[in-house]
Motif scaffolding. Structure first.
Motif, PDB file in Angstrom:
ATOM      1  N   PRO A 143       0.627  -1.285   0.087  1.00  0.00           N
ATOM      2  CA  PRO A 143       0.044   0.020   0.046  1.00  0.00           C
ATOM      3  C   PRO A 143       0.976   1.260   0.180  1.00  0.00           C
ATOM      4  N   VAL A 144       2.026   1.351   0.517  1.00  0.00           N
ATOM      5  CA  VAL A 144       2.863   2.426   0.407  1.00  0.00           C
ATOM      6  C   VAL A 144       3.142   2.995  -0.916  1.00  0.00           C
ATOM      7  N   ALA A 183      -8.645  -0.869  -1.554  1.00  0.00           N
ATOM      8  CA  ALA A 183      -9.559  -1.696  -2.125  1.00  0.00           C
ATOM      9  C   ALA A 183      -8.895  -2.580  -3.126  1.00  0.00           C
ATOM     10  N   VAL A 184      -7.617  -2.470  -3.616  1.00  0.00           N
ATOM     11  CA  VAL A 184      -7.017  -3.163  -4.504  1.00  0.00           C
ATOM     12  C   VAL A 184      -6.070  -4.134  -3.760  1.00  0.00           C
ATOM     13  N   VAL A 185      -5.228  -3.557  -2.695  1.00  0.00           N
ATOM     14  CA  VAL A 185      -4.527  -4.271  -2.041  1.00  0.00           C
ATOM     15  C   VAL A 185      -4.684  -5.445  -0.953  1.00  0.00           C
ATOM     16  N   VAL A 186      -5.975  -5.037  -0.444  1.00  0.00           N
ATOM     17  CA  VAL A 186      -6.336  -5.848   0.532  1.00  0.00           C
ATOM     18  C   VAL A 186      -7.092  -7.097   0.123  1.00  0.00           C
ATOM     19  N   PRO A 187      -8.014  -7.049  -1.039  1.00  0.00           N
ATOM     20  CA  PRO A 187      -8.688  -8.129  -1.639  1.00  0.00           C
ATOM     21  C   PRO A 187      -7.505  -9.123  -2.339  1.00  0.00           C
ATOM     22  N   GLY A 188      -6.525  -8.455  -2.787  1.00  0.00           N
ATOM     23  CA  GLY A 188      -5.421  -9.246  -3.284  1.00  0.00           C
ATOM     24  C   GLY A 188      -4.568  -9.931  -2.348  1.00  0.00           C
ATOM     25  N   LEU A 196      -3.030  -5.846   9.850  1.00  0.00           N
ATOM     26  CA  LEU A 196      -2.652  -4.664  10.763  1.00  0.00           C
ATOM     27  C   LEU A 196      -1.316  -4.041  10.377  1.00  0.00           C
ATOM     28  N   PRO A 197      -0.089  -5.087   9.981  1.00  0.00           N
ATOM     29  CA  PRO A 197       1.121  -4.304   9.370  1.00  0.00           C
ATOM     30  C   PRO A 197       0.508  -3.534   8.084  1.00  0.00           C
ATOM     31  N   CYS A 198      -0.239  -4.040   7.450  1.00  0.00           N
ATOM     32  CA  CYS A 198      -0.462  -3.499   6.123  1.00  0.00           C
ATOM     33  C   CYS A 198      -1.461  -1.854   6.309  1.00  0.00           C
ATOM     34  N   LEU A 199      -2.137  -2.010   7.141  1.00  0.00           N
ATOM     35  CA  LEU A 199      -2.901  -0.790   7.503  1.00  0.00           C
ATOM     36  C   LEU A 199      -2.002   0.081   8.241  1.00  0.00           C
ATOM     37  N   ALA A 200      -1.173  -0.362   9.164  1.00  0.00           N
ATOM     38  CA  ALA A 200      -0.177   0.462  10.023  1.00  0.00           C
ATOM     39  C   ALA A 200       0.738   1.311   8.915  1.00  0.00           C
ATOM     40  N   PHE A 201       1.259   0.469   7.936  1.00  0.00           N
ATOM     41  CA  PHE A 201       2.193   0.994   6.956  1.00  0.00           C
ATOM     42  C   PHE A 201       1.276   2.180   6.175  1.00  0.00           C
ATOM     43  N   THR A 202       0.184   1.884   5.694  1.00  0.00           N
ATOM     44  CA  THR A 202      -0.693   2.808   5.013  1.00  0.00           C
ATOM     45  C   THR A 202      -0.654   4.128   5.789  1.00  0.00           C
TER      46      THR A 202
END
Lengths: 252, 261
Positions: free
Chosen positions: B120-121, B159-164, B181-187
């Motif tokens: 996501p970054v 919306a692209v990264v999470v379903p993927g 959580l790491p994914c959202l925290a980095f975003t």
């Protein structure tokens, strides 16, 4: 009420060891076409960016259309048109799509967008290119799309940074006509290094040197400042070099 | 030009479009082109005036050109026009990570887990900032520039990264609690740091931190870094909340050029 009212404006660029690109500038501009002249590095682009509200002044006050430009900028920005010096665009967009997208970003009422886009493209002479992709256009045409997106919301303050770069002589003449037309109901500020553009299209000249206001007046007033011994091919060019050399020790 | 002005009768016939001799028609037309008083004498027919009065507002309302398709407009209301190719690339990278994990080349380390924070970054950096968005300065000067638009664009990235990643974790048998959580925290971290130093710089800093703190130890010890362990969940949640707080405080930064650096 002045469309642009800047009081002791200071804009610092380049971080801690930076310099004041705009240094204590007081400027009031109303309706009409104002030419912003000055040597490279005089602070023209920084000033235009500050007036376009994308850069915050470090000191001083700025109000646009009677509204202080320091808090909620949305109402002011809806009435603003801006063409940056480096006009970036989306290559895969069609011309009409691009101007439409900018109209959306400017929060225009959706029902008004198609008509406004068509009018704007017509005014810059690109109505027949509306369905072409941006990447297929020449440099001059890209510049005209830039002008079209700036005027699509019928702005009351229109800021154009070097709008005539890349336009051929015929297009520049057409551009001057358009600008004179726009200046009848809006405050248009054009930054340029082409003195003859100013002589032909502007009602008012603002001369900037090292971030400060050197001169503000009509093109005729500027012309009277120069004498035969100053550099230049026309009276107004000689006036320009006279005022710049007084203040900065040379037009370079 | 022509001192011989056409007669009233002639003008009326011209205006009505009656049958006229070609030379007469030509004479009247060329005279009208140069003679303003005669053009003024071409009084409009009352019927024509009435018809025009009804037509004019209709013409005003009718779009002169076809509009962009509604779906395209809706997409660009959320996805940054510059982000499209990057979102495709993110999906391809996810698919590649799944393929490598399936082949078992990760030596016990899940590649999907490893790339989850950084995807996501990239998407956010592609949506906002001068490095990847050519129209960043134009956008920054519009009333829509600011946190709401940035949130919309970030949402479209997620919306692209999470379903993927969800599909990837189902295929590799990885629980969503490990990577979400790491994914959202980095975003959120990109946005928060972006509010302070600019989105592009924030993305570079975070990707460098990710390489040094997570990728390097994973490769060095051939085991998944503790940072991606379930035990690290509270830390990630804390980072997420801190990021949101910073964004809330510094939300005005996104209305100018400074957050584009």
């Amino acid at each position: 009420m002045h469309a642009i009212n800047a009081e002791n404006l200071v804009v610092r660029v380049g971080g801690i060891r930076g310099r004041n690109a705009v240094d204590g500038l007081t400027l009031r501009l109303g309706r009409g076409v104002h030419g912003l002249l000055g040597p490279n590095g005089a602070g023209k682009t920084t000033l235009i960016r500050t007036l376009a509200t994308v850069r915050k002044p470090s000191a001083g006050t700025l109000s646009l259309l009677g509204i202080a430009a320091d808090g909620g900028l949305r109402p002011v920005r809806r009435r603003l048109g801006y063409l940056p010096q480096h006009f970036g665009y989306y290559k895969r967009f069609k011309v009409r799509e691009f101007v439409e997208y900018l109209a959306w970003l400017k929060e225009m009422p959706p029902a008004e967008i198609p008509g406004a886009v068509a009018t704007a493209l017509e005014r810059v002479g690109l109505a027949d290119r509306a369905e072409n992709r941006m990447k297929s256009l020449s440099g001059g045409m890209i510049r005209r799309v830039g002008i079209a997106q700036a005027i699509v919301n019928s702005p009351e303050v229109l800021l154009l940074d070097e709008p005539t770069v890349g336009l051929d002589p015929a297009q520049r003449l057409r551009f001057r006509e358009l600008v004179v037309e726009l200046g009848q109901r809006s405050c248009v500020l054009i930054s340029t290094h082409l003195v003859e553009d100013v002589a032909a299209a502007c009602t008012d000249v603002v001369l900037l040197s090292e971030g400060s206001l050197v001169f503000q007046g009509t093109p005729a007033d500027l012309a009277t400042a120069g004498t035969g011994e100053h550099v230049g091919d026309s009276p107004i060019e000689r006036g320009y070099s006279a005022l710049i050399s007084q203040n900065a020790g040379g037009a370079w | 030009m022509n001192a011989h002005h056409p007669s009233e009768e002639m003008l009326r016939r011209y205006a009505r479009g009656d049958d006229m001799a070609a030379d007469q028609l030509w004479a009247v037309e060329s005279h009208l082109e140069t003679c303003a008083p005669c053009r003024g004498r071409l009084a409009p027919e009352p019927i024509a005036t009435a018809v025009w009065a009804e037509l004019a507002p209709l013409i005003e309302r009718m779009p002169q050109m076809p509009r962009t398709h509604a779906w395209r407009r809706r997409v660009h209301g959320w996805v940054s026009p510059a982000a499209g190719p990057w979102l495709v690339m993110i999906l391809l990278v996810t698919a590649a990570a799944v393929a490598l994990d399936q082949l078992g080349s990760g030596a016990g380390v899940s590649l999907v887990l490893l790339i989850a924070p950084v995807l996501p970054v990239l998407g956010v950096a592609a949506s906002w900032g001068r490095a990847l968005d050519p129209a960043y300065e134009l956008t920054a000067a519009t009333p829509r520039a600011g946190l709401p638009l940035l949130f919309r664009r970030t949402t479209s990235v997620l919306a692209v990264v999470v379903p993927g990643l969800t599909a990837a974790s189902l295929l590799t048998g990885l629980g969503p609690s490990r990577w979400l959580l790491p994914c959202l925290a980095f975003t959120v971290g990109t946005l928060a740091l972006g509010a302070l130093v600019g989105i592009t710089r924030a993305a570079i800093v975070l990707i460098a931190a990710w390489v040094l703190a997570i990728v390097a130890p994973t490769i060095a010890f051939s085991r998944t870094s503790v940072a991606l362990d379930l035990a690290a969940t509270p830390v990630w949640a804390g980072v997420l909340l801190l990021g949101l707080a910073v964004i809330a405080v510094r939300r005005m930064a996104f209305t100018g050029l400074e957050a584009n650096r």
